[in-house]
Design a protein around this motif. Sequence first.
Motif, PDB file in Angstrom:
ATOM      1  N   LYS A  46      -0.789   2.431  -0.876  1.00  0.00           N
ATOM      2  CA  LYS A  46      -0.288   3.683  -0.306  1.00  0.00           C
ATOM      3  C   LYS A  46      -1.234   4.842  -0.591  1.00  0.00           C
ATOM      4  O   LYS A  46      -1.373   5.766   0.215  1.00  0.00           O
ATOM      5  CB  LYS A  46       1.114   3.978  -0.838  1.00  0.00           C
ATOM      6  CG  LYS A  46       2.183   3.073  -0.251  1.00  0.00           C
ATOM      7  CD  LYS A  46       3.575   3.432  -0.756  1.00  0.00           C
ATOM      8  CE  LYS A  46       4.618   2.532  -0.085  1.00  0.00           C
ATOM      9  NZ  LYS A  46       5.993   2.844  -0.545  1.00  0.00           N
ATOM     10  N   GLY A  47      -1.907   4.793  -1.726  1.00  0.00           N
ATOM     11  CA  GLY A  47      -2.918   5.806  -2.041  1.00  0.00           C
ATOM     12  C   GLY A  47      -4.109   5.699  -1.104  1.00  0.00           C
ATOM     13  O   GLY A  47      -4.631   6.722  -0.622  1.00  0.00           O
ATOM     14  N   LEU A  48      -4.528   4.469  -0.830  1.00  0.00           N
ATOM     15  CA  LEU A  48      -5.631   4.266   0.112  1.00  0.00           C
ATOM     16  C   LEU A  48      -5.262   4.758   1.506  1.00  0.00           C
ATOM     17  O   LEU A  48      -6.077   5.386   2.191  1.00  0.00           O
ATOM     18  CB  LEU A  48      -5.996   2.778   0.179  1.00  0.00           C
ATOM     19  CG  LEU A  48      -6.729   2.184  -1.021  1.00  0.00           C
ATOM     20  CD1 LEU A  48      -6.961   0.698  -0.799  1.00  0.00           C
ATOM     21  CD2 LEU A  48      -8.057   2.897  -1.264  1.00  0.00           C
ATOM     22  N   ALA A  49      -4.040   4.475   1.918  1.00  0.00           N
ATOM     23  CA  ALA A  49      -3.594   4.909   3.249  1.00  0.00           C
ATOM     24  C   ALA A  49      -3.688   6.424   3.384  1.00  0.00           C
ATOM     25  O   ALA A  49      -4.057   6.951   4.451  1.00  0.00           O
ATOM     26  CB  ALA A  49      -2.167   4.428   3.494  1.00  0.00           C
ATOM     27  N   VAL A  75      -5.084  -7.947  -2.915  1.00  0.00           N
ATOM     28  CA  VAL A  75      -3.988  -7.163  -2.341  1.00  0.00           C
ATOM     29  C   VAL A  75      -4.528  -6.136  -1.347  1.00  0.00           C
ATOM     30  O   VAL A  75      -4.003  -5.991  -0.231  1.00  0.00           O
ATOM     31  CB  VAL A  75      -3.188  -6.464  -3.457  1.00  0.00           C
ATOM     32  CG1 VAL A  75      -2.238  -5.415  -2.872  1.00  0.00           C
ATOM     33  CG2 VAL A  75      -2.398  -7.475  -4.275  1.00  0.00           C
ATOM     34  N   MET A  76      -5.572  -5.413  -1.746  1.00  0.00           N
ATOM     35  CA  MET A  76      -6.146  -4.390  -0.875  1.00  0.00           C
ATOM     36  C   MET A  76      -6.761  -4.996   0.378  1.00  0.00           C
ATOM     37  O   MET A  76      -6.650  -4.443   1.481  1.00  0.00           O
ATOM     38  CB  MET A  76      -7.180  -3.557  -1.640  1.00  0.00           C
ATOM     39  CG  MET A  76      -6.586  -2.658  -2.699  1.00  0.00           C
ATOM     40  SD  MET A  76      -7.801  -1.486  -3.408  1.00  0.00           S
ATOM     41  CE  MET A  76      -8.856  -2.598  -4.358  1.00  0.00           C
ATOM     42  N   ASP A  77      -7.421  -6.150   0.230  1.00  0.00           N
ATOM     43  CA  ASP A  77      -8.051  -6.801   1.381  1.00  0.00           C
ATOM     44  C   ASP A  77      -6.984  -7.293   2.357  1.00  0.00           C
ATOM     45  O   ASP A  77      -7.126  -7.117   3.579  1.00  0.00           O
ATOM     46  CB  ASP A  77      -8.924  -7.953   0.913  1.00  0.00           C
ATOM     47  CG  ASP A  77      -9.731  -8.561   2.048  1.00  0.00           C
ATOM     48  OD1 ASP A  77     -10.529  -7.830   2.665  1.00  0.00           O
ATOM     49  OD2 ASP A  77      -9.554  -9.760   2.331  1.00  0.00           O
ATOM     50  N   ASP A  78      -5.921  -7.892   1.841  1.00  0.00           N
ATOM     51  CA  ASP A  78      -4.822  -8.332   2.716  1.00  0.00           C
ATOM     52  C   ASP A  78      -4.216  -7.136   3.455  1.00  0.00           C
ATOM     53  O   ASP A  78      -3.907  -7.222   4.652  1.00  0.00           O
ATOM     54  CB  ASP A  78      -3.743  -9.031   1.888  1.00  0.00           C
ATOM     55  CG  ASP A  78      -4.179 -10.391   1.358  1.00  0.00           C
ATOM     56  OD1 ASP A  78      -5.192 -10.928   1.853  1.00  0.00           O
ATOM     57  OD2 ASP A  78      -3.511 -10.907   0.445  1.00  0.00           O
ATOM     58  N   TRP A  79      -4.044  -6.040   2.731  1.00  0.00           N
ATOM     59  CA  TRP A  79      -3.492  -4.834   3.345  1.00  0.00           C
ATOM     60  C   TRP A  79      -4.441  -4.282   4.412  1.00  0.00           C
ATOM     61  O   TRP A  79      -4.004  -3.865   5.503  1.00  0.00           O
ATOM     62  CB  TRP A  79      -3.249  -3.772   2.269  1.00  0.00           C
ATOM     63  CG  TRP A  79      -2.918  -2.420   2.808  1.00  0.00           C
ATOM     64  CD1 TRP A  79      -1.693  -1.976   3.229  1.00  0.00           C
ATOM     65  CD2 TRP A  79      -3.825  -1.325   3.012  1.00  0.00           C
ATOM     66  NE1 TRP A  79      -1.779  -0.669   3.671  1.00  0.00           N
ATOM     67  CE2 TRP A  79      -3.082  -0.249   3.550  1.00  0.00           C
ATOM     68  CE3 TRP A  79      -5.189  -1.154   2.768  1.00  0.00           C
ATOM     69  CZ2 TRP A  79      -3.662   0.972   3.856  1.00  0.00           C
ATOM     70  CZ3 TRP A  79      -5.770   0.064   3.078  1.00  0.00           C
ATOM     71  CH2 TRP A  79      -5.012   1.113   3.617  1.00  0.00           C
TER      72      TRP A  79
END
Length: 234
Positions: A46-49, A75-79
């Motif tokens: 959510k922070g990356l978004a 996790v980040m790559d899947d997102w």
Amino acid sequence: MSLFSQRSQQKELMDDLDCSGEVLEQTLKELKTINKWLGGNTVTTKGLAKIFKLYPQPSYDIADVGCGGGDMIRVMDDWAIKSKKNVNFTGIDANRNIIDLASVRLADKAPIRWLVQNVFSKEFIEGKVDVLTCTLFTHHFTDGELVDLLTAFRQKARLGIVINDLHRHPLAYYSIKWLTKLFSNSRMVQNDAPLSVLRSFSRADWERILDEANIKNYTIRWFWAFRWQLVIIF
């Protein structure tokens, strides 16, 4: 003085940069489960978004600092794939044994750059990225070290920083202490999980540290279960 009135300075077993073998593998396996079930992973995505929305661009370079076994990179790559974002990842950790393990665990993913680096070294600052992330990493440092760390992060990241770490709170401490005592098979997890809560932060801690680092443009948001999301925007 209350056990929770200020940050503990006691070192964790994980702070030994030579830790390796079955103990390390079991610890990383259990930490992955803890993060998944206690909802810690979405704090970072959510922070990356938020940063991606502010700074739309064709692709992003992200460095995950203190990457451990690479779970958050997965996790980040899947997102990113689900969100149709083009992201290149670098995993950085000071423990070579952990980096070697992470590279094997994420061998099924698109090529990831793995670096054994100390965050206070000159070589760490030299390689620029768009965004820096770190999860359950900052509590390993003293307040003074964190001021220096944030200064280095600001030199390395072009767009922003996402920090995901624990809220120092009695319920968080006693819950994880008993959960790990009942279900953990890792002496390191049983020792480090409750200690990491004692080493972690109140909102006032973060506000003081950020002020000392002369960082003004940030948001702090609380997430269940007892996590702080700190997003710094440049």
